[in-house]
Design a protein around this motif. Structure first.
Motif, PDB file in Angstrom:
ATOM      1  N   ALA A 133       0.681   9.384   4.514  1.00  0.00           N
ATOM      2  CA  ALA A 133      -0.661   9.603   3.965  1.00  0.00           C
ATOM      3  C   ALA A 133      -0.901  11.080   3.676  1.00  0.00           C
ATOM      4  O   ALA A 133      -1.516  11.446   2.659  1.00  0.00           O
ATOM      5  N   ARG A 134      -0.420  11.958   4.539  1.00  0.00           N
ATOM      6  CA  ARG A 134      -0.596  13.397   4.330  1.00  0.00           C
ATOM      7  C   ARG A 134       0.183  13.874   3.103  1.00  0.00           C
ATOM      8  O   ARG A 134      -0.264  14.768   2.378  1.00  0.00           O
ATOM      9  N   LYS A 188       4.843  13.723 -10.427  1.00  0.00           N
ATOM     10  CA  LYS A 188       6.128  14.413 -10.230  1.00  0.00           C
ATOM     11  C   LYS A 188       6.079  15.344  -9.016  1.00  0.00           C
ATOM     12  O   LYS A 188       6.545  16.495  -9.053  1.00  0.00           O
ATOM     13  N   SER A 189       5.496  14.850  -7.961  1.00  0.00           N
ATOM     14  CA  SER A 189       5.336  15.646  -6.744  1.00  0.00           C
ATOM     15  C   SER A 189       6.676  15.856  -6.047  1.00  0.00           C
ATOM     16  O   SER A 189       7.531  14.967  -6.021  1.00  0.00           O
ATOM     17  N   ASP A 190       6.843  17.064  -5.472  1.00  0.00           N
ATOM     18  CA  ASP A 190       8.036  17.367  -4.686  1.00  0.00           C
ATOM     19  C   ASP A 190       8.057  16.591  -3.367  1.00  0.00           C
ATOM     20  O   ASP A 190       9.082  16.568  -2.677  1.00  0.00           O
ATOM     21  N   ASN A 191       6.936  15.975  -3.023  1.00  0.00           N
ATOM     22  CA  ASN A 191       6.854  15.211  -1.774  1.00  0.00           C
ATOM     23  C   ASN A 191       7.426  13.802  -1.904  1.00  0.00           C
ATOM     24  O   ASN A 191       7.569  13.107  -0.899  1.00  0.00           O
ATOM     25  N   ALA A 192       7.721  13.392  -3.135  1.00  0.00           N
ATOM     26  CA  ALA A 192       8.209  12.023  -3.349  1.00  0.00           C
ATOM     27  C   ALA A 192       9.489  11.731  -2.571  1.00  0.00           C
ATOM     28  O   ALA A 192       9.595  10.666  -1.929  1.00  0.00           O
ATOM     29  N   PRO A 193      10.521  12.626  -2.563  1.00  0.00           N
ATOM     30  CA  PRO A 193      11.735  12.323  -1.784  1.00  0.00           C
ATOM     31  C   PRO A 193      11.451  12.164  -0.287  1.00  0.00           C
ATOM     32  O   PRO A 193      12.021  11.298   0.370  1.00  0.00           O
ATOM     33  N   GLN A 194      10.564  13.036   0.249  1.00  0.00           N
ATOM     34  CA  GLN A 194      10.214  12.909   1.666  1.00  0.00           C
ATOM     35  C   GLN A 194       9.536  11.568   1.939  1.00  0.00           C
ATOM     36  O   GLN A 194       9.759  10.944   2.984  1.00  0.00           O
ATOM     37  N   LEU A 195       8.715  11.147   0.995  1.00  0.00           N
ATOM     38  CA  LEU A 195       8.029   9.872   1.161  1.00  0.00           C
ATOM     39  C   LEU A 195       9.026   8.716   1.173  1.00  0.00           C
ATOM     40  O   LEU A 195       8.879   7.767   1.958  1.00  0.00           O
ATOM     41  N   VAL A 196      10.054   8.801   0.327  1.00  0.00           N
ATOM     42  CA  VAL A 196      11.075   7.754   0.303  1.00  0.00           C
ATOM     43  C   VAL A 196      11.773   7.661   1.661  1.00  0.00           C
ATOM     44  O   VAL A 196      12.018   6.564   2.183  1.00  0.00           O
ATOM     45  N   ASN A 231       0.824  -1.208   0.000  1.00  0.00           N
ATOM     46  CA  ASN A 231       0.000   0.000   0.000  1.00  0.00           C
ATOM     47  C   ASN A 231       0.861   1.262   0.000  1.00  0.00           C
ATOM     48  O   ASN A 231       0.552   2.256  -0.673  1.00  0.00           O
ATOM     49  N   THR A 232       1.964   1.239   0.771  1.00  0.00           N
ATOM     50  CA  THR A 232       2.838   2.414   0.851  1.00  0.00           C
ATOM     51  C   THR A 232       3.518   2.682  -0.485  1.00  0.00           C
ATOM     52  O   THR A 232       3.651   3.834  -0.921  1.00  0.00           O
ATOM     53  N   LEU A 233       3.967   1.627  -1.155  1.00  0.00           N
ATOM     54  CA  LEU A 233       4.592   1.811  -2.474  1.00  0.00           C
ATOM     55  C   LEU A 233       3.588   2.334  -3.491  1.00  0.00           C
ATOM     56  O   LEU A 233       3.954   3.072  -4.420  1.00  0.00           O
ATOM     57  N   ASN A 234       2.333   1.973  -3.325  1.00  0.00           N
ATOM     58  CA  ASN A 234       1.298   2.545  -4.187  1.00  0.00           C
ATOM     59  C   ASN A 234       1.211   4.056  -3.987  1.00  0.00           C
ATOM     60  O   ASN A 234       1.005   4.815  -4.949  1.00  0.00           O
ATOM     61  N   ASN A 235       1.360   4.492  -2.721  1.00  0.00           N
ATOM     62  CA  ASN A 235       1.366   5.925  -2.437  1.00  0.00           C
ATOM     63  C   ASN A 235       2.538   6.607  -3.149  1.00  0.00           C
ATOM     64  O   ASN A 235       2.387   7.683  -3.746  1.00  0.00           O
TER      65      ASN A 235
END
Length: 346
Positions: A229-230, A186-194, A174-178
């Motif tokens: 999630a946020r 191309k969200s700037d939040n992707a690195p934070q999510l990683v 589920n997290t990898l789906n996020n």
């Protein structure tokens, strides 16, 4: 053929100690009774080998092969036959090697094959057989009980580990789906999510390695999930946490609460633009922890049939860990989904 090993050697040692102690007790008892310890020693030297042979035949042959197979009449026949042989051999050896008075307890009136003498010898032998057989059966029962308890614990541990291995891939999927959804935009939040995913994987793979986890660390783990999630849903999630009581040193099953949090987001966001989730932990005395989860809920969606593998596994874990000593209740009212869980912590 018997395979002799160390465990059997230990067992033989205890057999020898038992018979030696029983022999000394009998010599002293009958020596005191007759006031003749030399006679008591000689007669017991004759009788004890017979006792040992008869007892082991009964315990290791007759009971396993006849009694446990419900062949009671055959067992009775062989028992009577053994007792008859015991009477003949014991009386004969005592007469030849110890004393011509075959029944000292009766003075000089005892006669060979006299009914009272036969009854006395048979009852004495039955006492030895019954006493030693009872000890052996009690020990076997105790060992079997311990073995069954160990097997039950092993089975429980194995099933719990299996359930946990199902939960973790389910969560990371589920997290990898996020993450995938963020990379598509191309969200700037992707690195934070990683980074958040990395922290969570470190916790799950390296820090959670037993059946218990620190509650404080579990809450931190949940907060990481909420941050993820946020990052994906931006302002669509409102989350509140309330802790009542001292949670230091409290241990809980790892990854137990996260499944409920996932479920609240999943169904709260379904057909809705925003979800509000309120999570609370309350320590009740020293024995129980109460967990409450309330999330906004779209009454048009059906969560009853869509809880998935996570909730099913969690319920199974609760049953295995606590039996009937827990409470799990879910209710739907006023467009909110309410979950209440009470588990023992001592």
């Amino acid at each position: 053929m018997f395979k002799f090993n160390i465990k059997q050697s230990i067992s033989v040692k205890y057999h020898i100690l038992f018979w030696l102690g029983y022999f000394i007790f009998n010599v002293v008892r009958w020596g005191s009774y007759f006031n003749d310890y030399w006679y008591s020693l000689k007669s017991n030297l004759i009788e004890f080998p017979i006792h040992i042979i008869v007892v082991y035949i009964n315990v290791y042959i007759l009971i396993p092969k006849l009694v446990l197979r419900k062949r009671y009449w055959s067992y009775l026949f062989w028992l009577i036959f053994m007792l008859a042989m015991v009477y003949m051999v014991r009386t004969g050896l005592n007469y030849v090697l110890v004393t011509k008075n075959i029944w000292p307890e009766a003075g000089n009136s005892g006669q060979f094959l006299e009914l009272n003498h036969i009854v006395a010898v048979v009852l004495g032998e039955l006492y030895v057989i019954g006493f030693v057989s009872a000890i052996k059966l009690l020990i076997d029962w105790s060992i079997e009980k311990q073995r069954n308890e160990e097997l039950a614990k092993l089975q429980l541990s194995t099933e719990l580990k299996y359930l946990r291995t199902q939960i973790q891939p389910h969560f990371f999927f589920n997290t990898l789906n996020n993450l995938y959804a963020l990379t598509l935009t191309k969200s700037d939040n992707a690195p934070q999510l990683v980074i958040k995913i990395s922290d969570m994987m470190q916790y799950v793979l390296y820090e959670v390695n037993s059946s218990k986890a620190d509650l404080f660390e579990e809450i931190n783990h949940i907060n990481n999930f909420i941050d993820i999630a946020r990052l994906r849903f931006n302002d669509s999630i409102e989350f509140e946490t309330d802790i009542t009581g001292n949670i230091e040193d409290i241990e809980v099953p790892p990854l137990l609460f996260l499944t409920f949090i996932e479920n609240s987001f999943k169904h709260g966001l379904k057909n809705s633009e925003k979800v509000t989730v309120v999570m609370s932990f309350e320590v009740k005395g020293k024995d129980y922890l109460e967990f409450n989860l309330v999330n906004s809920f779209n009454s048009n969606s059906d969560i009853t049939n869509e809880q998935g593998i996570g909730i099913a596994n969690t319920k199974r874990r609760l049953n295995l860990l606590f039996g009937s000593n827990y409470v799990l209740e879910t209710t739907i009212r006023d467009n909110t989904y309410n979950l209440f869980l009470k588990i023992p912590i001592r």
